[in-house]
Design an enzyme around this catalytic site. Structure first.
Site, PDB file in Angstrom:
ATOM      1  N   GLY A 229       0.766  -1.238   0.000  1.00  0.00           N
ATOM      2  CA  GLY A 229       0.000   0.000   0.000  1.00  0.00           C
ATOM      3  C   GLY A 229       0.798   1.289   0.000  1.00  0.00           C
ATOM      4  CG  ASP A 230       3.252   4.496   1.707  1.00  0.00           C
ATOM      5  OD1 ASP A 230       3.266   5.166   0.651  1.00  0.00           O
ATOM      6  OD2 ASP A 230       3.540   4.977   2.815  1.00  0.00           O
ATOM      7  CG  LEU A 231       5.638  -1.086  -2.417  1.00  0.00           C
ATOM      8  CD1 LEU A 231       5.568  -2.123  -3.523  1.00  0.00           C
ATOM      9  CD2 LEU A 231       6.752  -1.437  -1.419  1.00  0.00           C
TER      10      LEU A 231
END
Length: 377
Positions: A229-231
């Site tokens: 969800g937050d690369l």
């Protein structure tokens, strides 16, 4: 960049422990003596890089960790933090460069601690995670090779989590109204006031309306999975695997910050990676093809998933820019960190819509197609 499950962004008090308190906490909870400490930047938690020495008076035995003190609101969801931490442990065992927790003196992966002696006496979940070496993607001169590697990583990571990660806490990853879930772009309506009245607000409203009409109805046709969800460009660490200064080859050496993990769709992860890698490129509109090629070397997208990419990338830009603006109004002391993406993000989003979906997709898909004939080693 995270905020909690079913609430407005950052409606909590960010931890504010001092170095002396942190040093005492590491000793009391983990039984380790801190020899060196420095704060790390964070969106809504408090992180410290700590070096500890286990053998008093001995040069050997020093180890480096990240002490993660979760904000008081998220700390009320221990199942969610456990799921994130167990996922990190699972990924490390599967060969991914993920941190693992150092157990407390009681043998636990985390501990709920009082943060201060004030009237509210907030409690914060504390974890000590192994320190991962490497340089954030945000600090290197990026090239197409690392974009491809990050796309490949995004697919491999989600695939491993979705197919093999089983733990009772995993049910907590169903985070319906989580503001950072890409399905929740329409929720930005609540925070768009933070942009004022200008061309930026106009473009975000356009994204939200198109998203409602063209993406939301198709969600059921996308393949579901667990998303990191937050690369983003600060959450991926790399090191150079070649001596060439002119054309360095990079490998991913660390994956950070699992606090945005949730159930989503494979296509969400590639869209998020594309958006953040665009921030780091002098030729942002071409980036998507390289990330997509890497992703599709592991998991080819369906036609419907590909057709949603433009609006998903635009949606993530909108989420990042609107939520940062909203949060910076409320927490001006953290504005510099909050507005990192905004430095170039607005320019990229405006450019995408100026060039148009058809032309942008043509660039992405043709670039990705070229890899099928000349796949990198």
């Amino acid at each position: 960049m995270s905020s909690g499950n079913d609430r407005q962004p950052q409606t909590f008090t960010k931890p504010a422990l001092g170095e002396k308190e942190v040093t005492e906490l590491v000793d009391r909870v983990f039984g380790l003596k801190v020899s060196w400490i420095r704060p790390l930047p964070s969106y809504d938690d408090q992180n410290f890089h700590v070096r500890v020495s286990r053998n008093k008076g001995a040069a050997e035995g020093a180890d480096e960790y990240v002490l993660k003190i979760t904000n008081s609101e998220d700390s009320q969801e221990p199942d969610l933090i456990e799921a994130q931490t167990r996922a990190m442990m699972f990924l490390s065992a599967e060969g991914f460069p993920s941190a693992t927790p150092y157990l407390t003196k009681d043998g636990n992966i985390m501990s709920l601690e009082s943060g201060d002696s004030g009237p509210q006496n907030k409690k914060y979940m504390v974890r000590l995670l192994t320190y991962l070496p490497g340089t954030p993607v945000a600090k290197i001169a990026t090239n197409t090779q690392i974009f491809y590697e990050i796309g490949k990583l995004a697919a491999s990571l989600d695939k491993a989590l979705s197919e093999k990660f089983h733990h009772p806490s995993v049910k907590s990853l169903h985070r319906g109204q989580f503001i950072w879930n890409l399905a929740n772009v329409p929720l930005l309506d609540r925070y768009i006031y933070a942009l004022g009245q200008n061309k930026y607000r106009d473009i975000v409203q356009q994204v939200i309306e198109q998203f409602k009409g063209k993406v939301i109805p198709k969600l059921s046709s996308f393949r579901a999975c667990i998303n990191h969800g937050d690369l983003n460009d600060h959450n991926i660490l790399v090191d150079s695997s070649s001596a060439s200064l002119e054309n360095p080859q990079y490998r991913v050496s660390g994956i950070l910050d699992f606090s945005d993990m949730n159930y989503g769709y494979y296509v969400f992860e590639v869209a998020i990676a594309i958006m953040y890698m665009m921030i780091e490129s002098p030729d942002p509109l071409s980036v998507g093809g390289h990330v997509l090629a890497g992703f599709e070397s592991v998991l080819p997208l369906t036609e419907e998933e590909r057709g949603a990419l433009f609006l998903l990338v635009s949606g993530r830009f909108s989420q990042s820019l609107v939520i940062a603006a909203h949060t910076a109004l409320r927490y001006p002391e953290n504005k510099e960190y909050l507005m990192i993406t905004a430095k170039t993000g607005w320019k990229h989003l405006m450019k995408m819509f100026e060039v148009g979906q058809e032309a942008v997709e043509k660039t992405w898909f043709e670039t990705a197609e070229a890899y099928t004939n000349h796949a990198p080693a």
